[in-house]
Design an enzyme around this catalytic site. Structure first.
Site, PDB file in Angstrom:
ATOM      1  N   TYR A  94      -4.624  -2.825  -5.510  1.00 31.01           N
ATOM      2  CA  TYR A  94      -3.604  -2.775  -5.303  1.00 31.01           C
ATOM      3  C   TYR A  94      -2.803  -3.665  -6.663  1.00 31.01           C
ATOM      4  O   TYR A  94      -3.583  -4.335  -7.530  1.00 31.01           O
ATOM      5  CB  TYR A  94      -3.158  -3.234  -3.950  1.00 31.01           C
ATOM      6  CG  TYR A  94      -3.495  -2.121  -2.919  1.00 31.01           C
ATOM      7  CD1 TYR A  94      -3.479  -0.930  -3.136  1.00 31.01           C
ATOM      8  CD2 TYR A  94      -4.460  -2.668  -1.848  1.00 31.01           C
ATOM      9  CE1 TYR A  94      -3.809   0.431  -2.389  1.00 31.01           C
ATOM     10  CE2 TYR A  94      -4.905  -1.675  -0.908  1.00 31.01           C
ATOM     11  CZ  TYR A  94      -4.707  -0.190  -1.073  1.00 31.01           C
ATOM     12  OH  TYR A  94      -5.229   0.637  -0.368  1.00 31.01           O
ATOM     13  N   CYS A 115      -4.899  -0.995   7.666  1.00 30.90           N
ATOM     14  CA  CYS A 115      -3.639   0.185   7.697  1.00 30.90           C
ATOM     15  C   CYS A 115      -3.700   1.098   8.821  1.00 30.90           C
ATOM     16  O   CYS A 115      -4.588   1.600   9.234  1.00 30.90           O
ATOM     17  CB  CYS A 115      -3.594   0.878   6.304  1.00 30.90           C
ATOM     18  SG  CYS A 115      -3.332  -0.301   4.831  1.00 30.90           S
TER      19      CYS A 115
END
Length: 357
Positions: free
Chosen positions: A182, A26
């Site tokens: 997630y 990320c």
């Protein structure tokens, strides 16, 4: 003899020139999901550095699925054009462009790490977060809404549409993000999934959301292109998902068209005790590989010799690297030199630096 790290690997119609993979990392540098010059340089420099496969960061399939407001996205057609520029450049360097598709689930709507990983309330520009069950990740994170059947169906459709856009943008590999707490991981783990319908309880039920997404993506992703799956092979917590569950998952997802299991771990609960050290996740990749599927090893892999040993010991087929490739985008070029592999192709612009004088 060619070091194993530099042996090509063919998966369906795609041949990776070596076994070094730029792991999804990320960047928290997008506006409204759009790729920009940062992504072009970040991903492009790793391709110049010689990695065989270059993955984008976790790329949100819808706005609600972003970790932060600055996440990369692929939920609208307008995102495609900037991504095309990146995939073209990666391929020009002889590398393969890959995209990781993701939904953050209950770990969504937070600030960037350098701004504290704090919950962003809806009143301050955040958004409603969803999960398999209404259980917060931690006391300082938001309480998610339990997904309805319609919500589940909509997200599966979003993954499908995202895969279609990834194809239009020139990506040759897709990875589904089923790890690190997630949304997909939240359905898999009994610690975060307390549902009593067909998506909760038994192993078969908890894997249903994942298999529906695989079916949805594979329905449009070309049969000659690879599909990867990143998993948290262990929750590192009592009564959670285990490596035995990961091994059991292989037969299901392989039959549905998954080619590689990228074996990470942890992230689904805040209290997990993770013994991070060199090779700490490699046994997961090895165990899953013995079930008859290609695997990727990831986690504190920092040296050419370490990566080569993992491959030579048949513990994995690919080496996913993250932080070391942040420190050194040209790690593959350095690794070739250190392992005595003179056939490694350098960009012609850099040839004069191939050998130290």
């Amino acid at each position: 003899m060619t070091p194993h790290l530099f042996n090509p690997l063919t998966i369906r119609s795609i041949t990776l020139k070596n076994r070094i993979v730029v792991s999804p990392m990320c960047q928290y540098s997008s506006d409204d999901g759009f790729a920009n010059d940062w992504h072009f340089v970040h991903l492009g420099s790793r391709a110049v550095g010689g990695a065989g496969l270059v993955f984008t960061e976790a790329t949100a399939v819808n706005p609600q699925g972003r970790i932060s407001p600055r996440d990369l996205g692929i939920w609208k057609d307008e995102h495609i054009e900037q991504l095309k520029k990146i995939t073209r450049f990666i391929e020009q360097q002889g590398s393969i462009p890959g995209m990781q598709l993701a939904h953050a689930g209950r770990k969504a709507s937070i600030t960037e790490p350098w701004n504290g990983d704090k919950l962003i309330p809806e009143a301050d520009g955040g958004w409603k977060i969803v999960a398999p069950s209404p259980i917060a990740f931690s006391d300082n994170k938001g309480l998610p809404e339990e997904l309805t059947q319609q919500g589940i169906d909509n997200i599966a459709a979003d993954f499908k549409a995202a895969a279609q856009r990834a194809l239009a943008a020139g990506f040759k590999v897709i990875e589904l993000h089923g790890a690190h707490g997630y949304l997909i991981n939240e359905f898999l783990s009994p610690l975060s999934n307390k549902r009593t319908d067909k998506y909760g309880g038994s192993f078969e039920n908890r894997t249903r959301f994942l298999t529906e997404i695989i079916d949805s993506v594979r329905s449009i992703w070309p049969a000659d292109l690879p599909l990867f799956l990143r998993i948290s092979a262990s929750d590192w917590a009592e009564d959670g998902w285990t490596v035995d569950d990961s091994v059991r998952l292989v037969e299901i997802v392989k039959e549905k068209g998954v080619d590689v299991m990228d074996c990470s771990s942890g992230g689904v609960v805040s209290y997990a005790k993770i013994p991070a050290k060199p090779n700490y996740q490699v046994p997961f990749a090895e165990a899953v590989r013995k079930s008859g599927i290609l695997t990727g090893a990831v986690g504190v892999i920092v040296s050419p010799e370490q990566a080569e040993a993992i491959l030579n010991n048949n513990q994995a087929d690919l080496i996913f690297m993250a932080r070391e490739l942040l420190r050194d985008p040209y790690f593959p070029l350095r690794a070739a030199r250190e392992l005595g592999y003179d056939e490694m192709l350098w960009p012609v612009q850099y040839e004069r630096a191939k050998r130290k004088k």
